[in-house]
Design an enzyme around this catalytic site. Structure first.
Site, PDB file in Angstrom:
ATOM      1  N   GLU A 116       0.842  -1.193   0.000  1.00 27.15           N
ATOM      2  CA  GLU A 116       0.000   0.000   0.000  1.00 27.15           C
ATOM      3  C   GLU A 116       0.873   1.237   0.000  1.00 27.15           C
ATOM      4  O   GLU A 116       2.059   1.187   0.342  1.00 27.15           O
ATOM      5  CB  GLU A 116      -0.940  -0.002   1.207  1.00 27.15           C
ATOM      6  CG  GLU A 116      -0.241  -0.005   2.547  1.00 27.15           C
ATOM      7  CD  GLU A 116      -1.206  -0.215   3.709  1.00 27.15           C
ATOM      8  OE1 GLU A 116      -2.413  -0.184   3.494  1.00 27.15           O
ATOM      9  OE2 GLU A 116      -0.721  -0.415   4.844  1.00 27.15           O
ATOM     10  N   LYS A 147       2.424   4.733   1.151  1.00 24.63           N
ATOM     11  CA  LYS A 147       2.749   5.361   2.430  1.00 24.63           C
ATOM     12  C   LYS A 147       2.393   6.850   2.341  1.00 24.63           C
ATOM     13  O   LYS A 147       3.158   7.651   1.805  1.00 24.63           O
ATOM     14  CB  LYS A 147       4.222   5.180   2.778  1.00 24.63           C
ATOM     15  CG  LYS A 147       4.573   5.634   4.188  1.00 24.63           C
ATOM     16  CD  LYS A 147       6.015   5.315   4.524  1.00 24.63           C
ATOM     17  CE  LYS A 147       6.315   5.665   5.979  1.00 24.63           C
ATOM     18  NZ  LYS A 147       6.151   7.096   6.255  1.00 24.63           N
ATOM     19  N   ARG A 174      -0.894   9.788  17.581  1.00 22.73           N
ATOM     20  CA  ARG A 174      -0.045   8.681  18.022  1.00 22.73           C
ATOM     21  C   ARG A 174       0.723   9.008  19.294  1.00 22.73           C
ATOM     22  O   ARG A 174       0.907   8.154  20.156  1.00 22.73           O
ATOM     23  CB  ARG A 174       0.938   8.283  16.914  1.00 22.73           C
ATOM     24  CG  ARG A 174       1.868   7.135  17.326  1.00 22.73           C
ATOM     25  CD  ARG A 174       2.633   6.566  16.157  1.00 22.73           C
ATOM     26  NE  ARG A 174       3.492   7.556  15.530  1.00 22.73           N
ATOM     27  CZ  ARG A 174       4.208   7.320  14.445  1.00 22.73           C
ATOM     28  NH1 ARG A 174       4.139   6.136  13.851  1.00 22.73           N
ATOM     29  NH2 ARG A 174       4.975   8.264  13.927  1.00 22.73           N
ATOM     30  N   LYS A 229       3.401  -5.292   3.952  1.00 14.41           N
ATOM     31  CA  LYS A 229       3.029  -6.043   5.152  1.00 14.41           C
ATOM     32  C   LYS A 229       2.794  -7.504   4.812  1.00 14.41           C
ATOM     33  O   LYS A 229       2.300  -7.811   3.720  1.00 14.41           O
ATOM     34  CB  LYS A 229       1.731  -5.477   5.752  1.00 14.41           C
ATOM     35  CG  LYS A 229       1.773  -4.005   6.122  1.00 14.41           C
ATOM     36  CD  LYS A 229       0.396  -3.508   6.561  1.00 14.41           C
ATOM     37  CE  LYS A 229       0.420  -2.032   6.930  1.00 14.41           C
ATOM     38  NZ  LYS A 229      -0.921  -1.513   7.264  1.00 14.41           N
ATOM     39  N   CYS A 284      25.272  40.437  17.469  1.00 14.50           N
ATOM     40  CA  CYS A 284      25.785  41.299  18.550  1.00 14.50           C
ATOM     41  C   CYS A 284      27.221  41.752  18.327  1.00 14.50           C
ATOM     42  O   CYS A 284      27.761  42.519  19.134  1.00 14.50           O
ATOM     43  CB  CYS A 284      25.667  40.589  19.897  1.00 14.50           C
ATOM     44  SG  CYS A 284      26.854  39.237  20.129  1.00 14.50           S
TER      45      CYS A 284
END
Length: 638
Positions: free
Chosen positions: A68, A70, A91, A244, A365
């Site tokens: 699938e 991402k 999460r 997966k 500075c």
């Protein structure tokens, strides 16, 4: 991250529980209410080449595999009870996230109530919140038309839109979601990941039509190649492909590391490269005084957003890249996030280019830049107390999410507080930050047109008052001591119990604290030896900042002798149902114990929740006692 993973593999005895390779990258803030996930949310391990992908497939033991896209978005966890949406959370750190239910309810593609029948009593649905490319472009066009600044990229914009305190703002932005998995679901009536998607889709949840179940490594690579060629033709941004193991039983058998599932991997596409013009190299100064060259480039779109600046780290990096001001350069985003210059296109030089020369003085500075030690590449501004750039960055750091998490003290407010107006700034040191009054907030940011205090001013003072009672480790982190980040600050705070005890300790005593060591201990002693640093602590104390852990009795012990866990060193790991990471540490400390971050022979026992990883394995290897959460609660109440 890849370098650290290689070091871990070569030296497994040096791995600690606080390493980024051992934890999910994130943290719940105090902006939204915390929500504990029923089942832990994980990160994904990555591969970057065909060879690495093939090696993972070989190691996984064979297909079928579900492939699938991402999506480059924000992970979300939806909890449905008997078919009704009861909570939505980010999460966070994988165990505890932020409650964004009110905002998620404004997203049209997410059903409040599932369609169909046969819904489980409780199910967690995981997915990704994102902006479609066309929706993001339309949103930016609308902002520009209103005279507002456009958003930089879809992912950060989706994250910011979901985390709005006002749900009406979220509702006005066209967020979408696609499902990519599940969390808690007892006795799920499916055998494969692909079946989960089919079932969730039948319940009205938004699932992608682009997932594919394949049989072998060749088909996995074909899927990866197909979408790499068309990654910019899709309706949403992607940064790779997730692969997966499709069978849930096989997923369960392969299990998890401390941070990621073994049964899934993310193939990350190589960063997109573009050509643009290097207009200039300037120098910025950070909160520690470090002077960092950065590139100003002709604006160019790369990996979904327009880039105008890129860091160059230090003068040696500029030299090593061989770039000249005026060059046509090759630019990419490392990990599709951080702008990085790869080098010059030499053949396009026309002779007008010039070399960068590192300045000898601070650009803000004008104090001298110097190397603090022999061999130190970095140059630092010597005016650490009063340099406006350093002070501005230190104030913003105090308010940042990982430190005191003060919502109204961001970069804009830090700039307003330290900016010189009529020769005077509101803050000339962080010592006075907790003592600010409405009368002092004179910058335009803090006033309405009629001269009365703005909501930003009132909110800042409320936020600062709340921040006075933040946990001690956050207060210690806020001091900005070199090398003392949140992990070391937790260990020091838990061990010593107060700032006074930490700064009174000897270098040897500091070094003996878990995760500290000689370099960090020396940095602490160096810091407290500076007079104006001491003034910060005393000013914060006078303003009512809590500089100790209540009930802590001193170094090595949390309460007076006789606490339930007195003299015990305890490690908590895995997903716990009744505790967050902070709350179980507090329970241990307030009962006399030491809350440790990693397992050693000195560990008294380990509290192991679901999906406990390397710490559990280490405890079993050393023969350390392991108890579950229920037993910990029993001992706590005994």
């Amino acid at each position: 991250m890849r370098e650290l993973e290689l070091l871990d593999a070569e030296h497994p005895d040096l791995i600690t529980g606080d390493s980024p390779t051992q934890s999910v990258g994130g943290e719940a803030t105090t902006t939204f209410s915390p929500v504990q996930h029923l089942d832990r949310m994980w990160s994904l391990d990555n591969v970057f080449s065909r060879e690495e992908m093939a090696a993972w497939i070989t190691k996984s033991g064979g297909g079928p595999y579900l492939c699938e896209l991402k999506i480059d978005g924000l992970a979300i966890n939806l909890r449905y009870e008997n078919g009704k949406l009861v909570s939505a959370a980010t999460r966070g750190d994988g165990v505890v996230g932020e409650d964004v239910t009110a905002n998620v309810l404004t997203i049209k593609s997410i059903p409040r109530e599932l369609s169909g029948k046969g819904h489980p009593a409780v199910v967690e649905v995981r997915g990704e919140i994102f902006f479609a490319v066309a929706d993001f472009a339309a949103l930016n066009e609308g902002l520009i038309a209103e005279g507002k600044a456009p958003f930089a990229n879809p992912r950060n914009s989706a994250s910011g839109s979901l985390r709005q305190k006002d749900s009406k703002v979220t509702a006005s932005r066209p967020l979408r979601m696609l499902v990519h998995g599940i969390g808690a679901w007892q006795d799920a009536p499916v055998k494969n990941q692909s079946e989960i998607y089919e079932l969730l889709g039948s319940w009205g949840l938004p699932t992608s039509e682009r997932y594919r179940v394949v049989s072998n490594a060749e088909e996995v690579q074909a899927y990866i190649d197909e979408f790499e060629a068309h990654r910019h033709d899709l309706e949403h941004e992607i940064d790779g492909v997730v692969v997966k193991i499709d069978a849930l039983a096989e997923q369960q058998e392969q299990g998890y590391t401390s941070r990621a599932p073994r049964w899934a991997i993310a193939f990350k596409y190589p960063p997109e490269q573009v050509h643009t013009k290097l207009l200039d190299i300037r120098v910025s100064v950070g909160r520690t005084g470090r002077a960092t060259p950065y590139a100003v480039v002709e604006p160019v779109k790369v990996a979904g957003s327009v880039v105008e600046f890129a860091t160059l780290h230090n003068q040696d990096v500029v030299k090593a890249k061989g770039i000249l001001i005026g060059d046509t350069i090759v630019l990419r985003k490392a990990g599709d996030v951080i702008p990085e210059i790869l080098g010059p296109v030499v053949e396009k030089r026309d002779g007008s280019e010039r070399a960068f020369v590192m300045p000898k003085n601070c650009p803000e500075c004008k104090a001298p830049l110097h190397q603090e030690a022999d061999g130190d590449i970095d140059l630092r501004c010597s005016n650490s107390k009063s340099c406006p750039a350093q002070l501005r960055e230190r104030i913003a750091y105090i308010g940042s999410r990982g430190v005191l998490d003060i919502e109204a003290l961001g970069e804009v407010a830090a700039d307003a507080l330290t900016r010189t107006n009529d020769g005077k700034a509101i803050l000339t040191s962080e010592a006075a930050v907790f003592s600010l009054t409405l009368e002092q907030l004179t910058d335009d940011l803090f006033k309405k047109k009629d001269g009365t205090p703005s909501e930003t001013a009132l909110k800042l003072l409320r936020n600062l008052e709340d921040a006075k009672t933040r946990p001690l480790w956050r207060i210690l982190t806020a001091l900005g001591i070199r090398h003392v980040g949140p992990v070391a600050a937790r260990s020091l705070s838990n061990h010593f119990g107060s700032l006074d005890a930490i700064f009174s300790a000897t270098t040897e005593e500091l070094s003996q604290v878990e995760g500290v060591g000689a370099t960090l201990a020396a940095s602490i002693k160096d810091w407290i030896s500076v007079d104006w640093h001491v003034e910060i602590i005393e000013s914060w104390r006078a303003a009512g900042v809590l500089l100790h852990i209540e009930g802590h009795a001193g170094p090595g012990a949390a309460v007076a002798e006789g606490g339930k866990f007195s003299g015990l060193t305890i490690v908590a790991t895995g997903s716990l149902k009744q505790f967050t990471r902070e709350s179980i540490e507090e329970a241990i400390i307030s009962n006399g114990g030491k809350a440790a971050g990693s397992v050693s022979k000195k560990t008294s026992f380990v509290v192991a929740g679901e999906n406990a990883g390397s710490k559990l394995a280490k405890a079993e290897e050393l023969g350390v006692e392991v108890i579950d959460e229920d037993e910990f609660v029993r001992r706590l109440g005994a």
